[in-house]
Each structure stands twice: as C-alpha cells, then as structure tokens.
Design an enzyme around this catalytic site. Structure first.
Site, mmCIF file in Angstrom:
data_model
loop_
_atom_site.group_PDB
_atom_site.id
_atom_site.type_symbol
_atom_site.label_atom_id
_atom_site.label_comp_id
_atom_site.label_asym_id
_atom_site.label_seq_id
_atom_site.Cartn_x
_atom_site.Cartn_y
_atom_site.Cartn_z
ATOM 1 N N HIS A 181 1.026 -1.161 0.080
ATOM 2 C CA HIS A 181 -0.044 0.079 0.013
ATOM 3 C C HIS A 181 1.015 1.262 0.122
ATOM 4 C CE1 HIS A 181 -3.294 2.139 0.555
ATOM 5 N NE2 HIS A 181 -3.027 2.723 1.482
ATOM 6 N N ASP A 203 0.520 5.048 -0.010
ATOM 7 C CA ASP A 203 -0.160 6.326 0.158
ATOM 8 C C ASP A 203 0.395 7.256 -1.063
ATOM 9 O OD1 ASP A 203 -2.190 5.602 1.696
ATOM 10 O OD2 ASP A 203 -0.757 5.732 3.387
ATOM 11 N N ASP A 214 -8.113 1.186 1.788
ATOM 12 C CA ASP A 214 -7.635 2.003 3.121
ATOM 13 C C ASP A 214 -8.497 3.101 2.921
ATOM 14 O OD1 ASP A 214 -6.345 2.965 5.283
ATOM 15 O OD2 ASP A 214 -4.752 4.071 4.055
ATOM 16 N N HIS A 237 -6.810 9.150 -1.190
ATOM 17 C CA HIS A 237 -7.543 9.133 0.453
ATOM 18 C C HIS A 237 -6.893 9.713 1.503
ATOM 19 C CE1 HIS A 237 -5.437 5.030 -0.004
ATOM 20 N NE2 HIS A 237 -5.146 5.375 1.474
HETATM 21 ZN ZN LIG Z 1 -3.926 4.534 2.737
#
Ligand SMILES: [Zn+2]
Length: 1031
Positions: free
Chosen positions: A257, A259, A369, A574
């Site tokens: 993951h 971001d 997420d 997000h």
């Molecule tokens: Zn995230």
C-alpha cells in the site's frame, strides 16, 4: 524422538535458539552471517532536490563513514560505494548490507536495482548467490538515501507534523557472507515455535510442533553445518503432514500500500513506488510463483515517466501474470467526497491507462484504506467493467463490528458487487502463523465460503513483500493444523468466491466507516478546491463540446482536459481530499487547484469565444449587452451581477435557457421586489414574495416563512443560523477523527462584534450583514442575501479562523418532524436516521453529504444547501452543517487563516424532489457565467433539454479518442422509474447507449424520434450515451 518433558522450558529453549538478543554467541541466529568486510570506499554528496541519477553521479562526492548522519528532513544524500569482494569468499552467497533510518535505493549500472529500508525489513542487496572465481570482484554501487522514513519524519508520534531538522544515520554499510542454510532453519523453527505457541497447549498439533522444534535443536550443532540437513528434514516431515479436504484456503498476494501522498509529499511517493516495486521485481526473479497486486494508475504513470528501465521490467512481469494491476482507478480515492462524475473519471482514467499499457482493464475495484464507501459505488463499478470489490477499512469501525467479510454489496440503484474484506483486517500481512490463524478465526462468513484474501507486504509508506514472508508461507502451504496458504491472484480468489456465492448475504446501502468522520471537514481549502474544480471542468467540457459541435474548426482541448482532470483526481487521494496529510502536501494540492482554475479559465474563454464569436465582436456605437451562459440542463431565472459603465457592477434579473445562452439587453422586472425592513428592536425582516425571513441582531433566523402558505420553518423560541463551537479533541487521529463526546461540549456563539445592519435595501437583491467573535481570537462576518424570485436565503460567510482543537458548525432547528433526513450523494441521495436508537444509528452522529441535505415531513421540508462543505448531521429536528475544524496533526497549521464559503436554507412545500431542491443546489454551485457582449438581438440558444424533472443531465464531453462523438451522461435523481426524452440541437447522426468507459453497449442503438431520444430510467440509474455528430 525425545519428547520435551516441560512445555515452558522447551518453548523458551527454542526461542533462545532463535533470539537476536540472547546467546547470539552460541545460538543459531548468531550464525546467520559469516565473514564481513567494509566497502573499499564510501563517499557522498547531499542535495535538497530529488534529482535524476544522471545528474547525481556527475556531482562531487566527499568521503563519508558509517555512523555519519545526514539531513535535514526531505534532503537527499547520494552515496558512491566501491566494493571489493574478497577472493576467499568464492562459492559463498554475498550480500551488500545497508542499514539506515532513511529510505535507500541502490543503483547499479545506471539502473535502480533494490530498495533498502530498515523499517521495511529490507537491508540486503544480494550481489551473488554463489560467488564464482570468474566474476568481477569489484563493483561500484550508488545509494540514493532519502532523508525521511517509511512514515515520513513525524516528531514524537507517527502522525505528528514532520520534524524539519531530523537527521538520518547510516548505521551499516558492508559486504557479508550470508549463510542460507542457517536462514532456512531459522524460518522452519520460527514457524514451528509460532504454531506451538499459538495453537494452544490442548492442541495436538501444537505439541507436535514443539516436539519437532525441540528435536531440531537437539540435532543441530551450530558450528557444524553438516548437521543442518537432518534438522531440516525433521521440519520438512512435519510441514508435509497435510490438511483434510475441508480446510480453509487462504489466497496470499503480495501487496504494497503506497499512499500517493500523506506524511510525505507527492514527489517522494514517486521514489517510494520505484523503491518498492524494484524490490518486488528482484523478488519475482528469485520466486517465479510470487504474485503482486498493484493499484493506482497514477503510480504506474509516475514510474513509467521517471524510471523507464524499471517500468519495462514491470511490463514483463505483468505479461507473465505476476505483477497484477488492480483497482481500475487513477488513484485510490476517497470513497465519500468526490462527485459522481469524479468517481467515473477515476475509473475512466484508470481503466483506460491499464488498457493502453497492459492490454486489459482491471476486474476488481481495490480500495483497502479509504474512510467509507458511497452507496453509489456498486453501480459505478459495474458501469466500468467491475463486479468485484476488495477493502478492509470497515474493520476500523469504532462502534459496530461489520457482520461480514464476504458478501454482496448493493448500491442505491440495486447494482450488486461481490465484496470481500480480508478477514485478517489488514492489507500489510507478514506471512506469520498468527495472521493466517486470525484470517480464519475472524472470518464471519467461513461457513458460507471457504476462501479468504491475505495481502502481504509492508505498506502505507511503501516497502512491500520480503523474501522471508514468502518463505514462511511456503512452509504453511498445506500443513495440518493451519489453513492452506497458497500464493494466488485476485482473479483466483474472486472466482473461488463466486463459485460458492449462493449462500452469501447482501448488505444494502453505504459502507459507512464509524471513524475518521472529521475528514469530511478538515482542510477546508482542499474541499473547496475540489468542489470548485469539479465545477470548472464540468463547465469547460460543456462549453467546449458545444463549441466543437457547432463546427468552425474549434479543437476540443482533449489532452489539456485530461491533464487537468488527472490533477483533480490525484488530489482526491484518500489522505489528501480528506485532509489527513502534512502541510507540504496541502501546499502541493492547493497549487494543483490553482493550476486547474488558471488553465480552466483559459479553456473556458476559448470555448465561449468560439461558441459565441459573433455576439462578442465589438460593434461601433453599440451599448454593451451581456452574454449569459448556463451550463445546467434547465432554464434559470436568476439575479446576476454584470459589469456596468466605468467598472461598476449592476444587478439584473435574467432568464437563460437550458444548457445554452442568451444576450441580455433589457433586464426583466421581478414579479415582486425584495423588501428589507429594519424593525424597532434591531431585528430585520426580508421578503421577496416567495419567502420571508426575520433575523435578530446576531444574524439568527427567528422566523422563515413560505409566503404562499404562511408555513413557518423555525420552531417557536428557536433560532436558526446559530453558530456553535465544540471542543474537538479526538483519541489519537487528530485530523481524521471527531468523537461522539464532542457533542457534549457545545457552546453557542453569541459574542457580537457588529450587529446586523442592512447592506442592500432591496429591489433585485436585499442583503444584511453582521460580525461575531468566535472563541478567543476568531471572527466571522456574514452577508445574508435574498434575491428576487429566489426560494432560498443565502449566507455568504467569511471567517478568520485561529482556533486549536475546536469545531465550528452552524445549526438550523426546523419545524419538521421526521425520523430520517436525506443527504445528497454521488448521482443520487440516501436517508439516514435523525435518532440515536441503536448503536448503528448513533455511530453516525457526523455524516457526509454533497450539495444539499433535507429534512421533510409530508407536504413540507427544509433543505440546507452549500457550495463547498461535506460534513453534516441531522439530529432530532436540527440540521447542522460542519464548517471548520482545527486539528494540529499531521499539519500543525491546518485550516488556520481566512475562509469563505456559502450555504443556503430553502424551505419548501411538498417533497424536496417536487420542490426542486436538487436543481437549486446545482444552481448555487454552478453560477451563471457573464461575458460583455454586443447588444444586437440574438435568439436564446439551448443545446440540450430533458423532458423529466427527475432526470439530471450531468455531463457533456467529447468522447475519448473519438473527436466526432459526444458523450452525454444523465441520471435519475428523484429515486423514481421514469421515461425521459432528451432533445438536442446538436447535429446527431447516430445515438447509442454506452458504459461509463464509453464502450457502446451491444444492440443498444437509439432511435432518433421527433421528440428526441427516448430514455428509460429506474431509481438512481446512471445512463451514458454516445452521440455521433454529422460531420
Ligand atoms: Zn492509505
């Protein structure tokens, strides 16, 4: 086999044999590495910029040493490392070991080859698995060290604002001999020990694991590798005792993951992607079975443009089916706040990218997420070729435990998608026994389906899978006592679930996250930028399409619009749109919005000039007229402000046709002028023939009536437009969370700075204004505006916000009784309770909405409209709009300073649908455009009209890759089944239905009839058309 007599001593004996802390002089762990040797030379140079390799290697490098520290935060240190492998190491596995608290990337022969990040348990770059005599023993590596950790540089806690002065230390740089046989034994013993401990004393398999581990320690002489095979054979015999047929299947997939921005800026994410993915490529070379599910087209695009060599390798592994693009969206966006059209564009930009780059679209939506999921998403997924959805964030619910891990999720229109939450409640597993056991134990649908996802790899800040995770899971592939763990793919997982789906339950409506509800409000400028830029791109597309369809050589700005859309979509990531990012990210995001505003204004100007060229050409001696353009699909009669002589602004009441324009020469006279009267007690009455309001000297509404019916909106003794300030101290996630208990700290704002006074006396527009002191040092000034013919009262609000841990809301108690309020969402609306009966009800004490919310009883209701807010609530008969927060982490400066926003209150008879609340909320958000023009007569021009008030024509754009065609998107907004006729003045040759990716739906050619195109809708149905223009 000698069995241990005492369970605890046997367990601890094995533990100590593996310990990194105790007995390393004589245990197995101490033998993991053999000989070591320092680099022949180590030098470095430092730069504040993130520069390419070619530029870096041309710099002057100075000598450096292990133990040196580098910084401050966000700088980059490039190291030149000369290595010389001792000839005596022939036949051995040799690693370059690099340990630092910064994130490193190893470059070799001008290519990135390995990410090295201590936090991500990656400290070794394998130089050779068996050193050969003939191989060159000397080589030069470069290491690019970012002065930030996997999680940025938070001071004190992970989410604290970054420490700008942090230093990063190089703690190890050396060549080592790696003893792979020791490593394999360590992994064997670690798994056995975990099974012995975690399966529990009463479990037979636990005892067998302990016995095996104990016996392995007995046969293993750490000084004599010749004893290792016997120990390994014991483990192999244990692990090969297989499961029964009924055992649960875990589908393990590598994942990382990343971001797209969070505790680090976008630019650093580009490097995070490269560091993480190059490491995956190295792992795939050594482990042909490894799969890796990778989302976010934007990140692929970054690597494609910044690391073309690496991208080529990734493409090869995509072709092999190992590196698997998933998700189908441009970024993993916020699941609540982007508009319906933005959500469509996330998929359109994402799926088209995946199709172009890898020859196929994604079949799974992947959003592990994100802070909640709109009830419109199932339909949008289905329209973009996706029937499967994976997330896990609802495991973070603070109040209620979500009842399923595998289920059908049904959206507001009835569309369903097969949904899976990895039951281990994480997207960053490490391949441990504990995690695979939790995956089964926690799985709420394990009686109905026998398959679960297991995403392994360090995440959030990148990192990804490690060799050790893979090696652990190899041992667990099919061993009695543990679920089966197979390396799998999203497609294999969902195909297995689909086969077993007959007994699955269905969850209807939104997937609401009972946490992070402050993210609807935090970073108000980002929210405002999002709403405004969604509007700008909408308007540019409408006007450019009309200009293009008119002919005359106008070039639709397709590539520029794609560039601007991608900026907007990126900011919907997000942790950006929710406002949970650091200040550096906020600055970047605001700059992207500024760029969209700047470039959008230029594009709009060009489109209008082409569309209305003849009207805009100046004519000698012609008194100025005003061209007014309406980008919404209904006729509007509104008061506009237009340029008058000598730079003055004058008001005019105008009527503008649907999706079209008119030249205004002689403004209309209102049926009734606005009247503003100051009363003796200091209060002011305003009315316009539609509504009448009474305001006290603090700007609070003591009465709001519909004049026709004399129906009052404000309950006796109550005040609407009441500001309230709340203490806002969450438990940890500062920018993210507002807790239920903040409601217990409500303080009405009642300190008057400047009492209500009349600022516009009436006629076409009346307005009043006042100022309040909020808290200790913030101020609010509001202008309350009533326009002729307008059914709502508008509140233009300016705030100087200087608070800490406070939450500002505005409240409207209304004379309406209903157990449900209605909130606008993407392409539709939904209801949420106004009471707190059950835990599921009160957990939604703070919710989100788009342009409006409404509380109605039979025959009457009150709607609250807004132009850039998202947080809201309705409790009892009080509607609240959430205005500003003041969290201090991860951005200590969040929301400080000046804010401007507008909201409006609209009482109405009948239902909100029949009263036109939806259209009014659009009008508030999409102001009419005015351009000075000549005043020659010109018939009003309308490009599109829709016969049903239930249907909203949302989008008009040029079809992707198809200059002669137009895409039109409409949706049913009332929640009804209707037939609507779409009429257009565009020269249409052919019309067909298409999906959201603009692919024609087979056999769905539409007949062009006298009344236009006949379109059928079911509630909240989104429909896209492809209109081919006559050339
Ligand atoms: Zn995230």
């Amino acid at each position: 086999m000698a069995a241990p007599k005492h369970r605890r001593t046997a367990l601890e004996r094995v533990e100590k044999f593996l310990s990194e802390t105790y007995f390393t002089d004589c245990n197995l762990r101490g033998r993991l590495f053999g000989d070591r040797c320092p680099p022949a030379s180590l030098s470095c140079f430092q730069t504040p910029r993130r520069i390419p390799y070619d530029e870096a290697v041309r710099q002057e490098f100075r000598p450096a040493q292990v133990g040196d520290s580098f910084g401050p935060t966000w700088e980059t240190c490039w190291f030149k490392v000369e290595l010389s492998i001792p000839p005596a190491w022939a036949g051995q596995e040799v690693h370059f070991v690099w340990e630092s608290d910064g994130e490193g990337m190893v470059w070799r022969d001008a290519q990135p080859v390995q990410g090295l990040t201590k936090e991500g348990e990656k400290t070794s770059y394998i130089l050779t698995s068996s050193m050969k005599e003939a191989e060159p023993h000397s080589l030069t590596l470069y290491v690019e060290l970012a002065c930030n950790g996997l999680f940025g540089a938070g001071k004190g806690s992970m989410i604290a604002p970054p420490d700008p002065d942090r230093r990063f230390t190089l703690s190890k740089a050396e060549l080592v001999v790696f003893n792979r046989d020791v490593y394999e034994l360590l992994v064997d013993l670690e798994i056995l020990l975990d099974m012995a401990q975690l399966l529990g004393e009463e479990n037979q398999r636990s005892s067998q694991a302990l016995c095996t581990a104990n016996q392995m320690v007995n046969v293993c002489d750490v000084t004599d590798p010749a004893t290792f095979p016997a120990a390994r054979a014991l483990a192999a015999a244990f692990f090969s005792q297989r499961n029964g047929e009924s055992q649960h299947s875990i589908h393990a997939m590598g994942h990382c993951h990343i971001d797209s921005a969070w505790l680090w800026p976008y630019e650093e994410t580009i490097r995070k992607c490269a560091r993480s993915w190059v490491t995956v490529v190295r792992l795939m070379e050594r482990n042909p079975e490894l799969t890796f599910a990778c989302s976010q087209a934007q990140q692929f695009e970054w690597v494609r443009s910044w690391y073309p060599g690496l991208y080529k390798q990734i493409q090869d592994f995509v072709a092999k089916g190992q590196f698997i693009p998933v998700g189908g969206t441009w970024v993993e966006m916020d699941g609540n706040l982007p508009s319906g059209e933005s959500m469509v564009r996330q998929f359109l930009q994402g799926q088209r990218f995946f199709q172009q780059q890898f020859g196929r679209v994604c079949s799974e939506f992947w959003l592990p997420d994100t802070f909640g999921y709109s009830a419109q998403l199932p339909q949008l997924m289905r329209g973009c070729g996706i029937r499967r959805f994976l997330t896990q964030k609802l495991s973070w619910n603070l109040v209620n435990s979500f009842p399923h891990h595998t289920f059908f999720w049904e959206g507001i229109d009835g569309s369903r998608v097969l949904t899976h939450f990895p039951p281990g409640d994480s997207y960053g597993m490490h391949g441990r026994v504990e995690e695979v056991l939790k995956t089964v134990k926690n799985n709420k649908d394990k009686g109905r389906v026998n398959h679960s996802a297991f995403l392994f790899g360090f995440g959030d800040g990148g990192g990804g899978p490690t060799q050790k995770m893979l090696d652990r899971m190899k041992r667990m592939s099919d061993t009695d006592g543990l679920p089966r763990v197979q390396i799998s793919t999203p497609d294999q997982l969902f195909s297995a679930l689909e086969k077993e789906s007959s007994q699955l339950y269905t969850w209807v409506g939104e997937l609401f996250l009972e946490l992070h509800n402050g993210t609807y409000t935090t970073q108000a400028q980002i929210k405002k930028g999002n709403r405004e830029c969604e509007r700008i791109l909408h308007d540019v597309e409408v006007l450019s399409t009309l200009a293009m369809a008119q002919g005359g050589g106008f070039q639709y700005p397709a590539s520029e619009l794609q560039r601007l859309w991608r900026l907007l979509l990126l900011n919907q990531f997000h942790d950006v749109l929710p406002g949970s990012c650091i200040q550096l990210v906020v600055e970047d995001a605001l700059q992207y919005y500024a760029e969209i505003r700047r470039a959008g204004a230029g594009l709009q100007r060009e489109a209008v000039q082409s569309l209305c060229r003849e009207l805009l050409e100046p004519e000698a001696g012609n008194a100025g007229g005003t061209l007014v353009l309406n980008t919404l699909p209904w006729e509007r009669t509104e008061v506009i402000s237009k340029a008058g002589p000598a730079g003055t602004e004058t008001l005019a009441l105008v009527t503008v046709p649907r999706m079209g324009y008119a030249v205004v020469r002689e403004p209309l006279l209102p049926p009734q002028p606005v009247v503003v009267r100051k009363l003796e007690d200091g209060s002011i009455a305003m009315e316009n023939g539609v509504i009448a309001a009474c305001l006290d000297e603090m700007g609070r509404l003591t009465s709001l009536r519909l004049l026709d019916s004399q129906r009052e909106s404000v309950p006796d003794g109550c005040c609407a437009n009441q500001f309230a300030l709340f203490d806002d101290v969450p438990l940890y996630w500062d920018a993210w969370d507002v807790m239920d208990y903040h409601l217990e700290t409500r303080k009405p704002v009642t300190t008057l700075l400047k009492p209500l006074e009349v600022t516009l006396a009436g006629g076409l527009r009346g307005s009043v204004s006042f100022s309040l002191q909020i808290g200790k040092s913030s101020t609010l000034t509001q202008e309350i505006i009533l326009d002729a013919t307008c059914p709502y009262l508008r509140f233009l609000t300016q705030v100087e916000w200087k608070e800490a841990h406070k939450f500002l809301k505005v409240e409207f108690p209304v004379q309406v009784r209903s157990t449900n309020a209605t909130y606008e969402i993407q392409f539709g609306h939904l209801q949420r309770p106004t009471h707190w009966n059950t835990s599921w009800d009160w957990a939604r004490f703070e919710v989100w909405a788009h342009k409006w919310l409404d509380l109605s009883e039979h025959g009457f209701g009150v709607a609250l409209l807004n132009d850039c807010k998202y947080g809201a609530s309705a409790h009892g008969n009080v509607l609240s709009l959430s205005l500003l927060r003041a969290p201090k982490s991860p951005d200590a400066t969040a929301d400080m300073g000046h804010h401007q926003f507008t909201y409006a209150v609209m009482p109405h008879l009948g239902s909100f649908q029949d009263a036109g609340v939806i259209r009014r909320a659009y009008s508030l958000n999409f102001p009419l455009h005015t351009v000075p023009a000549r005043s020659a007569p010109c018939p009003p021009c309308s490009a599109f009209s829709v016969s049903s008030p239930a249907v909203v024509l949302e989008t008009i754009k040029q079809a992707e890759d198809r200059p002669g065609a137009v895409v039109v998107r409409l949706y049913e907004a009332h929640g009804s089944t209707v037939v609507a006729w779409l009429q257009t003045s565009l020269p249409i040759e052919e019309a067909m239905l298409c999906d959201l990716l603009e692919r024609p739906v087979a056999g769905e050619r539409l007949r062009l009839e006298q009344r236009g195109l006949r379109l059928s809708f079911t509630p909240f149905h989104v429909l896209s058309l492809l209109l081919v223009l006559r050339q």
